[in-house]
Design a protein around this motif. Structure first.
Motif, PDB file in Angstrom:
ATOM      1  N   GLY A  61      90.711  25.419  45.498  1.00 40.81           N
ATOM      2  CA  GLY A  61      89.849  24.252  45.387  1.00 40.81           C
ATOM      3  C   GLY A  61      88.814  24.443  44.297  1.00 40.81           C
ATOM      4  O   GLY A  61      87.614  24.273  44.525  1.00 40.81           O
ATOM      5  N   ALA A  62      89.272  24.783  43.093  1.00 38.75           N
ATOM      6  CA  ALA A  62      88.367  25.120  41.994  1.00 38.75           C
ATOM      7  C   ALA A  62      88.152  23.957  41.031  1.00 38.75           C
ATOM      8  O   ALA A  62      87.850  24.176  39.866  1.00 38.75           O
ATOM      9  N   VAL A  70      95.340  19.028  31.394  1.00 38.54           N
ATOM     10  CA  VAL A  70      94.665  20.313  31.243  1.00 38.54           C
ATOM     11  C   VAL A  70      95.718  21.350  30.887  1.00 38.54           C
ATOM     12  O   VAL A  70      96.744  21.458  31.568  1.00 38.54           O
ATOM     13  N   THR A  71      95.475  22.079  29.817  1.00 38.88           N
ATOM     14  CA  THR A  71      96.345  23.182  29.423  1.00 38.88           C
ATOM     15  C   THR A  71      95.479  24.445  29.347  1.00 38.88           C
ATOM     16  O   THR A  71      94.306  24.431  29.718  1.00 38.88           O
ATOM     17  N   GLN A  96      89.796  23.554  36.620  1.00 33.63           N
ATOM     18  CA  GLN A  96      90.029  24.988  36.763  1.00 33.63           C
ATOM     19  C   GLN A  96      91.202  25.321  37.682  1.00 33.63           C
ATOM     20  O   GLN A  96      91.864  26.349  37.478  1.00 33.63           O
ATOM     21  N   SER A  97      91.483  24.497  38.683  1.00 35.87           N
ATOM     22  CA  SER A  97      92.619  24.795  39.572  1.00 35.87           C
ATOM     23  C   SER A  97      93.947  24.822  38.814  1.00 35.87           C
ATOM     24  O   SER A  97      94.720  25.773  38.945  1.00 35.87           O
ATOM     25  N   GLU A 124      80.498  22.216  30.394  1.00 33.80           N
ATOM     26  CA  GLU A 124      81.226  22.298  29.128  1.00 33.80           C
ATOM     27  C   GLU A 124      81.435  23.724  28.653  1.00 33.80           C
ATOM     28  O   GLU A 124      82.244  23.962  27.741  1.00 33.80           O
ATOM     29  N   SER A 125      80.741  24.682  29.265  1.00 35.80           N
ATOM     30  CA  SER A 125      80.955  26.087  28.899  1.00 35.80           C
ATOM     31  C   SER A 125      82.182  26.675  29.579  1.00 35.80           C
ATOM     32  O   SER A 125      82.605  27.781  29.235  1.00 35.80           O
ATOM     33  N   THR A 126      82.770  25.928  30.530  1.00 32.26           N
ATOM     34  CA  THR A 126      83.897  26.458  31.296  1.00 32.26           C
ATOM     35  C   THR A 126      85.246  25.950  30.797  1.00 32.26           C
ATOM     36  O   THR A 126      86.273  26.306  31.348  1.00 32.26           O
TER      37      THR A 126
END
Length: 483
Positions: free
Chosen positions: A262-263, A368-369, A267-268, A68-70
């Motif tokens: 492949g993150a 995801v934005t 994150q990708s 959750e920090s990312t």
């Protein structure tokens, strides 16, 4: 495990034949195949650190980085990832069913969701290859539902007494769970001890990057950059040229011929959006399965005599024309007691915990934005589809009939599951122009030297665990690219 560590400053402005972003299933299995073909150097960039298996057991953690920090999660649903060398291989429970052949063509067969641009038959040889690498223990009878060209590398785990009754009544629908938890010890892995602590396996029995792919990180052609985040990709025309990396020493740039992204499915897309590579439905369609927990009280039949955490997998409610109206449902037979044992004298184990898991329809509004000020990932998830929820209800409505081979006393719904910890979608594969981001070979439709790997590429959601499929897709993508 030996690692060829480098710092961001060491590799600043260096040029690699292959730059791999992330080190989970998608990235690692792609690299495992790619190293057979490339002659130049490869770089792995991992946001997290390397945490040896013994450190994980002692600290009861797979990473020091909290998921959750990312990202900024605008909803209540948790989205679990592992930010560390090896990614999800550190914390997975190692359940390894394949996707069903129908899962690849739900639009054609049932008029819902999207077809995959590849078929089960095209992926099948790479399922076998991934199973060999992971030494999967599996039930040969599963070939009746999921056809296979090679046997499982290891024999199945011991089923429970309940599984034996179910298999006798449904030999073509009830199977022992295939798993990356060893039934037979290997040179690097112990035998599963069935203590239900699979995310942090005390026996080192389950397949991980550390005990299954250590050669990737010590190969003389491979540099490993840890504790470094890829912030953006620089491109020229239809080709990626460089990656901008942020680490403790500041920001640096590294160049490459071929890039592998492949993150994870959060994150990708964030990396691509920060890079102004907003092709198709980039970031859209975040999804996972819908699940519920049930307990069944049994009359005179004991449980918990199997040899691993989940012993049985039942496909009786998985496939059929009903998928036009509601999702498939896969029933997991558990060898643990999440709500405690029965209190009655002499009946403590006359109990069957079940997980009912259904597919969900990817919704483009679940996405995801990136935050316009910080560029960090933002999760905007609006909830599950009625299609998926109805699939679980279908399972609940048919559970009494499904369990007719057993002496059932009563069935108790316990709770909806918050998450299956399977982060999927956001960079789906498909045909150019249909909203998809990558093609059937997992090459980005626009950036033709960018391979996108992992569960972010899934066009649809299967009730089955996704990790084995991610590994097989990466092996196939590397094979196609270098053949």
């Amino acid at each position: 495990m030996e690692i060829n560590r480098v710092s961001a400053r060491d590799i600043a402005k260096e040029h690699y034949e292959l730059v791999v972003i992330g080190s989970g299933f998608g990235s690692s299995f792609f690299l495992d195949e790619a190293l057979k073909h490339i002659s130049g150097r490869a770089l792995i960039i991992e946001w997290g650190d390397f945490h040896p298996w013994d450190w994980q057991i002692q600290n009861q953690a797979s990473s020091l980085v909290l998921p959750e920090s990312t990202y900024d999660n605008r909803g209540e649903k948790p989205w679990n990832t592992t930010i560390a060398l090896g990614g999800g291989m550190n914390c997975w429970y190692s359940q390894t069913p394949r996707l069903h052949p129908s899962d690849f063509a739900t639009r054609t067969r049932y008029g819902v969701a999207n077809d995959w641009p590849i078929s089960y038959d095209e992926l099948e040889p790479f399922y076998c290859q991934a199973e060999q690498i992971m030494s999967i223990a599996g039930d040969p009878d599963m070939a009746q539902v999921l056809p296979r060209s090679q046997p499982f590398p290891q024999p199945p785990h011991k089923g429970s007494s309940i599984d034996m009754l179910m298999k006798e009544a449904m030999p073509d629908r009830h199977f022992i769970m295939p798993t990356g938890r060893a039934r037979v010890a290997t040179g690097t892995r112990g035998v599963c001890c069935a203590n239900a602590s699979c995310n942090l396996c005390p026996m080192n029995a389950k397949f991980t990057a550390q005990n299954g792919l250590p050669h990737l990180f010590s190969d003389p052609k491979v540099d490993v950059l840890l504790k470094s985040e890829v912030r953006a990709l620089e491109y020229e025309g239809n080709a990626i040229k460089a990656a901008t990396i942020r680490g403790a020493d500041g920001e640096f740039k590294v160049f490459g011929d071929l890039f592998v992204l492949g993150a994870n499915a959060i994150q990708s897309p964030a990396i691509l959006l920060r890079s102004d590579i907003d092709y198709g439905d980039t970031g859209r369609g975040l999804h996972e399965q819908v699940g519920a927990n049930v307990e069944v009280y049994l009359d005179g039949l004991g449980n918990f005599d199997g040899s691993t955490i989940t012993t049985g997998l039942n496909y009786a409610l998985y496939d059929g024309d009903f998928r036009k109206e509601h999702s498939a449902c896969l029933v997991y037979f558990e060898n643990r007691w999440p709500y405690g044992l029965r209190p009655e004298v002499g009946r403590w184990n006359q109990l069957l915990p079940l997980m009912l898991v259904s597919e969900d329809l990817p919704n483009p509004d679940n996405r995801v934005t990136i935050d316009p000020k910080t560029g960090d990932a933002v999760i905007d998830y609006r909830g599950e589809s009625d299609y998926g929820l109805k699939g679980v209800q279908y399972g609940l409505d048919n559970l009494e009939k499904l369990l007719s081979p057993l002496p059932v006393e009563s069935i108790h719904f316990r709770e909806w599951r918050l998450t299956e910890s399977h982060v999927q979608g956001t960079l789906r594969m498909g045909e150019a122009g249909d909203g998809s981001v990558v093609d059937g070979g997992m090459l980005h439709h626009r950036m033709r030297n960018l391979v996108v790997v992992g569960t972010a590429t899934y066009p649809t959601c299967s009730p089955a665990n996704p990790s084995l499929t991610a590994a097989a897709l990466s092996l196939r993508a590397a094979n196609l690219l270098f053949s």
